[in-house]
Design a protein around this motif. Structure first.
Motif, PDB file in Angstrom:
ATOM      1  N   CYS A 160       0.335  -1.522  -0.117  1.00 41.08           N
ATOM      2  CA  CYS A 160      -0.477  -0.142  -0.132  1.00 41.08           C
ATOM      3  C   CYS A 160       0.570   0.969   0.016  1.00 41.08           C
ATOM      4  O   CYS A 160       0.393   2.477  -0.529  1.00 41.08           O
ATOM      5  CB  CYS A 160      -1.259  -0.092   1.637  1.00 41.08           C
ATOM      6  SG  CYS A 160      -2.043  -1.213   0.989  1.00 41.08           S
ATOM      7  N   ALA A 161       2.187   1.665   0.849  1.00 37.68           N
ATOM      8  CA  ALA A 161       3.012   2.104   0.485  1.00 37.68           C
ATOM      9  C   ALA A 161       3.431   2.897  -0.576  1.00 37.68           C
ATOM     10  O   ALA A 161       3.331   3.508  -0.924  1.00 37.68           O
ATOM     11  CB  ALA A 161       3.572   2.321   1.903  1.00 37.68           C
ATOM     12  N   TYR A 216      -8.153  -3.536   6.673  1.00 43.63           N
ATOM     13  CA  TYR A 216      -6.660  -2.776   5.872  1.00 43.63           C
ATOM     14  C   TYR A 216      -6.769  -3.122   4.486  1.00 43.63           C
ATOM     15  O   TYR A 216      -6.331  -2.913   3.314  1.00 43.63           O
ATOM     16  CB  TYR A 216      -5.534  -3.235   6.834  1.00 43.63           C
ATOM     17  CG  TYR A 216      -4.181  -2.068   6.440  1.00 43.63           C
ATOM     18  CD1 TYR A 216      -4.128  -1.048   7.377  1.00 43.63           C
ATOM     19  CD2 TYR A 216      -3.277  -1.794   5.235  1.00 43.63           C
ATOM     20  CE1 TYR A 216      -3.097   0.587   7.334  1.00 43.63           C
ATOM     21  CE2 TYR A 216      -2.580  -1.420   5.636  1.00 43.63           C
ATOM     22  CZ  TYR A 216      -2.756   0.211   5.814  1.00 43.63           C
ATOM     23  OH  TYR A 216      -1.992   1.159   5.752  1.00 43.63           O
ATOM     24  N   GLY A 217      -6.430  -4.294   4.700  1.00 38.15           N
ATOM     25  CA  GLY A 217      -6.278  -5.533   3.039  1.00 38.15           C
ATOM     26  C   GLY A 217      -6.992  -5.259   2.083  1.00 38.15           C
ATOM     27  O   GLY A 217      -7.393  -4.632   0.857  1.00 38.15           O
ATOM     28  N   PHE A 218      -9.012  -5.347   2.835  1.00 39.45           N
ATOM     29  CA  PHE A 218     -10.225  -4.922   1.511  1.00 39.45           C
ATOM     30  C   PHE A 218      -9.966  -3.658   1.667  1.00 39.45           C
ATOM     31  O   PHE A 218      -9.771  -2.878   0.330  1.00 39.45           O
ATOM     32  CB  PHE A 218     -11.072  -5.687   1.840  1.00 39.45           C
ATOM     33  CG  PHE A 218     -11.516  -6.766   1.808  1.00 39.45           C
ATOM     34  CD1 PHE A 218     -12.066  -7.052   0.973  1.00 39.45           C
ATOM     35  CD2 PHE A 218     -10.159  -8.247   2.616  1.00 39.45           C
ATOM     36  CE1 PHE A 218     -11.905  -8.963   0.542  1.00 39.45           C
ATOM     37  CE2 PHE A 218     -10.965  -9.389   2.238  1.00 39.45           C
ATOM     38  CZ  PHE A 218     -11.039  -9.516   1.023  1.00 39.45           C
ATOM     39  N   ILE A 219     -10.051  -2.852   2.203  1.00 40.38           N
ATOM     40  CA  ILE A 219     -10.449  -1.169   2.473  1.00 40.38           C
ATOM     41  C   ILE A 219      -9.146  -0.457   2.144  1.00 40.38           C
ATOM     42  O   ILE A 219      -9.229   0.225   0.888  1.00 40.38           O
ATOM     43  CB  ILE A 219     -10.997  -0.256   4.132  1.00 40.38           C
ATOM     44  CG1 ILE A 219     -12.439  -0.971   3.921  1.00 40.38           C
ATOM     45  CG2 ILE A 219     -11.247   0.524   3.522  1.00 40.38           C
ATOM     46  CD1 ILE A 219     -13.006  -1.105   5.466  1.00 40.38           C
ATOM     47  N   VAL A 220      -8.468  -0.429   2.659  1.00 42.37           N
ATOM     48  CA  VAL A 220      -7.130   0.068   2.689  1.00 42.37           C
ATOM     49  C   VAL A 220      -6.471  -0.155   1.017  1.00 42.37           C
ATOM     50  O   VAL A 220      -5.893   0.687   0.020  1.00 42.37           O
ATOM     51  CB  VAL A 220      -6.339   0.209   3.411  1.00 42.37           C
ATOM     52  CG1 VAL A 220      -5.078   0.995   3.185  1.00 42.37           C
ATOM     53  CG2 VAL A 220      -6.598   0.853   4.928  1.00 42.37           C
ATOM     54  N   GLY A 221      -6.841  -1.228   1.435  1.00 39.69           N
ATOM     55  CA  GLY A 221      -5.828  -2.062   0.004  1.00 39.69           C
ATOM     56  C   GLY A 221      -6.110  -1.215  -1.678  1.00 39.69           C
ATOM     57  O   GLY A 221      -6.467  -1.109  -2.864  1.00 39.69           O
ATOM     58  N   ILE A 222      -7.649  -1.578  -1.812  1.00 39.61           N
ATOM     59  CA  ILE A 222      -8.393  -1.420  -2.537  1.00 39.61           C
ATOM     60  C   ILE A 222      -8.378   0.054  -2.898  1.00 39.61           C
ATOM     61  O   ILE A 222      -8.723   0.903  -4.113  1.00 39.61           O
ATOM     62  CB  ILE A 222      -9.774  -1.845  -2.794  1.00 39.61           C
ATOM     63  CG1 ILE A 222      -9.722  -3.240  -2.807  1.00 39.61           C
ATOM     64  CG2 ILE A 222     -10.884  -1.788  -3.668  1.00 39.61           C
ATOM     65  CD1 ILE A 222     -11.456  -4.319  -2.285  1.00 39.61           C
ATOM     66  N   ALA A 270      -5.750  -6.582  -5.587  1.00 40.90           N
ATOM     67  CA  ALA A 270      -5.249  -7.932  -4.596  1.00 40.90           C
ATOM     68  C   ALA A 270      -3.855  -8.702  -4.244  1.00 40.90           C
ATOM     69  O   ALA A 270      -4.701  -9.514  -3.273  1.00 40.90           O
ATOM     70  CB  ALA A 270      -4.983  -9.385  -6.193  1.00 40.90           C
ATOM     71  N   VAL A 271      -3.506  -8.033  -4.497  1.00 42.82           N
ATOM     72  CA  VAL A 271      -1.806  -7.877  -3.058  1.00 42.82           C
ATOM     73  C   VAL A 271      -2.062  -8.267  -2.003  1.00 42.82           C
ATOM     74  O   VAL A 271      -1.800  -8.739  -1.169  1.00 42.82           O
ATOM     75  CB  VAL A 271      -0.251  -7.874  -3.883  1.00 42.82           C
ATOM     76  CG1 VAL A 271       0.667  -8.039  -2.557  1.00 42.82           C
ATOM     77  CG2 VAL A 271       0.278  -8.436  -5.121  1.00 42.82           C
ATOM     78  N   PRO A 272      -2.753  -6.772  -1.306  1.00 41.08           N
ATOM     79  CA  PRO A 272      -3.118  -6.457  -0.309  1.00 41.08           C
ATOM     80  C   PRO A 272      -4.239  -7.664   0.122  1.00 41.08           C
ATOM     81  O   PRO A 272      -4.387  -8.371   1.745  1.00 41.08           O
ATOM     82  CB  PRO A 272      -3.483  -5.087  -0.083  1.00 41.08           C
ATOM     83  CG  PRO A 272      -3.411  -4.965  -1.338  1.00 41.08           C
ATOM     84  CD  PRO A 272      -3.160  -5.545  -2.231  1.00 41.08           C
ATOM     85  N   VAL A 273      -5.225  -7.332  -0.253  1.00 40.73           N
ATOM     86  CA  VAL A 273      -6.497  -8.256   0.202  1.00 40.73           C
ATOM     87  C   VAL A 273      -6.134 -10.414   0.282  1.00 40.73           C
ATOM     88  O   VAL A 273      -6.774 -10.559   1.314  1.00 40.73           O
ATOM     89  CB  VAL A 273      -7.573  -8.251  -1.016  1.00 40.73           C
ATOM     90  CG1 VAL A 273      -8.404  -9.515  -0.813  1.00 40.73           C
ATOM     91  CG2 VAL A 273      -8.050  -6.922  -0.817  1.00 40.73           C
ATOM     92  N   VAL A 274      -5.140 -10.368  -0.530  1.00 40.42           N
ATOM     93  CA  VAL A 274      -4.425 -11.865  -0.720  1.00 40.42           C
ATOM     94  C   VAL A 274      -3.994 -12.276   1.053  1.00 40.42           C
ATOM     95  O   VAL A 274      -3.770 -12.416   1.916  1.00 40.42           O
ATOM     96  CB  VAL A 274      -3.889 -12.440  -1.624  1.00 40.42           C
ATOM     97  CG1 VAL A 274      -3.299 -13.463  -1.630  1.00 40.42           C
ATOM     98  CG2 VAL A 274      -5.051 -12.425  -2.732  1.00 40.42           C
TER      99      VAL A 274
END
Length: 288
Positions: free
Chosen positions: A35-36, A107-113, A142-146
């Protein structure tokens, strides 16, 4: 990057908990770093757009110098990570966010997307083909969600009793006559909360809740359900939740006895978690 295992850990469970946290920690680091990186790339793309001055087609008719569109994209790029950090610090329950595997999905879904969307919009101003921009957006999300999903799985994989001697927040479903996961027990570092909606008939309109301090548990045992057990929990509408067939976890505290339609693993998990707050609860041997 998230340090040692958060919260207290029983020395007898330290090795198993440490292995799980090591895997989860690495995956959470991937989520954060990805994400960064998306944030940095997005800012570089936006800076290039300002310096090169191409047509900016996001807001209204295409025109040169559409700063409103750039500001809109910049907000999408800059806000998700600080907002997630702020939300984690201000959580009303006061529990360290690292101890809440279900919260990692936020974090994975909301922030990542959101970061992936910001990246996609940032490179919209470039000359990259549409299929490339779409591919970047999909991979970016996809990467942060997974990674977040795998981090959660690393902690919550069966057998859950391995992390009983830690303070990770766990939600365990309970059996009910209707199924559907309506009834559950949420176990934190120092307490457990029952949430019950089902009975033999229709579910109650809202869940009834009961809190038990782990330090108050004196005995835990497992036995088959009995015909004379009666209701194991009161529902919000006044009815009693009936016990389904199968094993029953019996929890005795200083003031009452609580039955749970669950198996031996939940009993062992609760026994290990309660041991963090003093003596390990005794096993119930006498069922008379």
């Amino acid at each position: 990057m998230f340090g040692e295992v958060p919260g207290r850990v029983d020395r007898r469970a330290a090795e198993a908990v440490g292995r799980r946290w090591s895997r989860a920690n690495a995956l959470l680091s991937v989520t954060w770093a990805w994400c960064a990186a998306e944030l940095v790339v997005s800012l570089v793309a936006l800076a290039w757009t300002v310096l090169s001055g191409p047509e900016l087609p996001l807001v209204g008719s295409p025109k040169r110098g559409d700063l409103v569109g750039l500001a809109f994209v910049a907000l999408i790029v800059l806000l998700p990570m600080p907002l997630a950090s702020w939300a984690g610090r201000r959580d009303a329950d006061g529990i360290d966010w690292r101890l809440k595997p279900d919260g990692w999905l936020m974090y994975g879904f909301i922030v990542g997307i959101a970061q992936a969307l910001g990246l996609f919009l940032s490179i919209t101003y470039t000359a990259l083909p549409l299929w490339v921009r779409i591919g970047v957006g999909i991979i970016g999300a996809a990467v942060p969600v997974v990674a977040a999903l795998l981090a959660r799985r690393a902690i919550l994989a069966e057998p859950l009793r391995e992390i009983g001697g830690s303070e990770f927040v766990l939600v365990k479903g309970l059996r009910s006559p209707q199924g559907g996961g309506e009834d559950s027990v949420k176990i934190t570092g120092d307490s457990m909360r029952l949430s019950v909606r089902t009975a033999a008939g229709r579910p109650a309109g809202q869940a009834a809740a009961k809190d038990i301090r782990l330090a108050d548990i004196t005995e835990i045992g497992v036995r088959p359900a009995r015909p004379d057990d009666g209701a194991w929990a009161p529902l919000a509408d006044g009815r009693g939740a009936s016990l389904p067939e199968g094993d029953v976890v019996v929890i005795r505290t200083r003031t009452d006895t609580q039955l749970l339609p669950a198996d031996t693993e939940l009993a062992e998990l609760l026994r290990a978690r309660a041991a963090l707050h003093g003596a390990e609860p005794a096993r119930i041997e006498d069922w008379t």
